[in-house]
Scaffold this active site. Structure first.
Site, PDB file in Angstrom:
ATOM      1  N   LYS A  50       5.064   1.956   8.480  1.00 22.16           N
ATOM      2  CA  LYS A  50       3.982   3.033   8.882  1.00 22.16           C
ATOM      3  C   LYS A  50       4.519   2.736  10.075  1.00 22.16           C
ATOM      4  O   LYS A  50       4.499   1.829  11.063  1.00 22.16           O
ATOM      5  CB  LYS A  50       2.256   2.560   8.382  1.00 22.16           C
ATOM      6  CG  LYS A  50       2.042   1.185   9.928  1.00 22.16           C
ATOM      7  CD  LYS A  50       1.593   0.840  10.602  1.00 22.16           C
ATOM      8  CE  LYS A  50       1.236   0.019  11.471  1.00 22.16           C
ATOM      9  NZ  LYS A  50       0.522   0.070  13.254  1.00 22.16           N
ATOM     10  N   ASP A 177      -4.294  -3.642   7.984  1.00 28.30           N
ATOM     11  CA  ASP A 177      -3.653  -2.392   7.447  1.00 28.30           C
ATOM     12  C   ASP A 177      -2.567  -2.579   6.057  1.00 28.30           C
ATOM     13  O   ASP A 177      -2.206  -2.167   5.722  1.00 28.30           O
ATOM     14  CB  ASP A 177      -1.716  -2.901   8.302  1.00 28.30           C
ATOM     15  CG  ASP A 177      -2.483  -2.409   9.485  1.00 28.30           C
ATOM     16  OD1 ASP A 177      -2.947  -1.866   9.834  1.00 28.30           O
ATOM     17  OD2 ASP A 177      -1.616  -2.676  10.729  1.00 28.30           O
TER      18      ASP A 177
END
Length: 339
Positions: A50, A177
């Protein structure tokens, strides 16, 4: 985001696998009663890295965490996690910087297997093999990706068919996350980043990621943020309307003007050499540059694939980073690969 009792479904496969030496010992991470004899022989899940196109950080909370407005965008750098029946829980790893990946219970892949097994009252008897391609300790959620990948792989291997909402609960328990690594695409994370609202993206974005030598500890970077902002009025974090609109319309130029990361200043404070990397990328024609998450990987938004090649070559030649990788976004979340 989609919740309720929706199941995580298989996605399309692209071939893959790590390169480099394989790490792993013969000692199990945890004891058990033996692997299953039924079901698939192994399950492999591909999971993306990401980039945080916006990371707005609030003041430290009493529990030590920070409220965030964290706009995640999944990119086409992937790890693969393969789950195979075993007599006990073990972890091995191959790929770049595999020697820096823990193989004990501190590895989020191992924790994911343990938490999923505990929910269903079974032993976490599985061998997890991680093929790394996401930079290790680079601010791109590689460890979180492995946790999400292991969770989905074990769920399929053990035939549990756990509802998506429960998988996301386990992801949130693993780390801030990890839920996004399962979901992929683009999403706004609030709370400490684990509460996700999926976001529309109107086109592809092209990136270059400069991988630095060594890593940066996320807790240390947040600690430096606290030090740098001590005595100041830290605003409540909020997503930028301009950035969300740029994502929705697929406008690269507008997105370049809206990128923001409140952890960039503390990362640069801890690793001043990253400033030269950021300058090298923008001098080579990147539309915008920022530290990726807590760093030390730096991210460069570029116009198209040709620009990505040029910026990556310039960064590599600059001597300010170990290597440079090109990628596109958005990318799918954790996906089971067919046999």
């Amino acid at each position: 985001m989609n919740g309720g009792t929706e199941r995580v479904r298989d996605g399309a496969r692209a071939a893959g696998g790590g390169t480099g030496p394989v790490r792993g010992g013969t000692e199990p991470v945890g004891g058990g009663t033996g692997g299953t004899s039924d079901g698939p022989r192994s399950v492999t899940v591909r999971v993306p890295a990401k980039v945080n196109v916006q990371l707005a950080v609030g003041a430290a909370r009493p529990d030590g965490f920070h409220d965030l407005a964290n706009v995640f965008l999944a990119v086409s750098l992937h790890d693969e996690v393969t789950a195979t029946p075993a007599e006990a829980l073990t972890v091995t790893c191959e790929g770049p910087d595999a020697d820096k990946v823990p193989l004990d219970r501190t590895n989020l892949a191992a924790r994911a297997a343990e938490l999923l097994a505990a929910r269903h009252g079974i032993a976490p008897d599985v061998h997890l093999h991680i093929a790394k391609d996401i930079p290790v300790a680079g601010g791109m959620a590689g460890g979180s990706a492995d946790g999400a990948g292991a969770l989905l792989a074990c769920d399929a291997l053990w035939g549990l068919d756990t509802p998506r909402s429960e998988l996301l609960d386990i992801c949130a328990e693993l780390g801030s996350d990890v839920p996004f690594s399962l979901v992929g695409g683009a999403a706004l994370g609030t709370g400490r980043g684990e509460k996700l609202t999926e976001l529309p993206v109107g086109g592809a974005f092209h990136w270059v990621f400069a991988v630095a030598d060594g890593g940066l500890s996320t807790p240390v970077v947040f600690g430096e943020f606290d030090r740098l902002t001590e005595g100041t009025d830290v605003p409540e974090p909020a997503a930028s309307p301009a950035l969300l609109e740029a994502l929705r319309t697929g406008d690269t130029t507008a997105l370049a003007g809206a990128l923001a990361n409140d952890l960039q200043a503390p990362a640069l404070s801890l690793r001043p050499s990253l400033a030269a990397t950021l300058a090298a990328g923008t001098d080579a024609g990147a539309l915008a540059a920022l530290v990726s998450g807590s760093g030390p990987t730096t991210a460069f938004l570029v116009k198209d694939a040709e620009a990505a090649k040029a910026v990556a070559a310039a960064l590599t030649a600059s001597g300010t980073c170990r290597t440079a990788r090109t990628a596109t976004s958005p990318a799918a979340g954790a996906t089971i690969l067919p046999d």
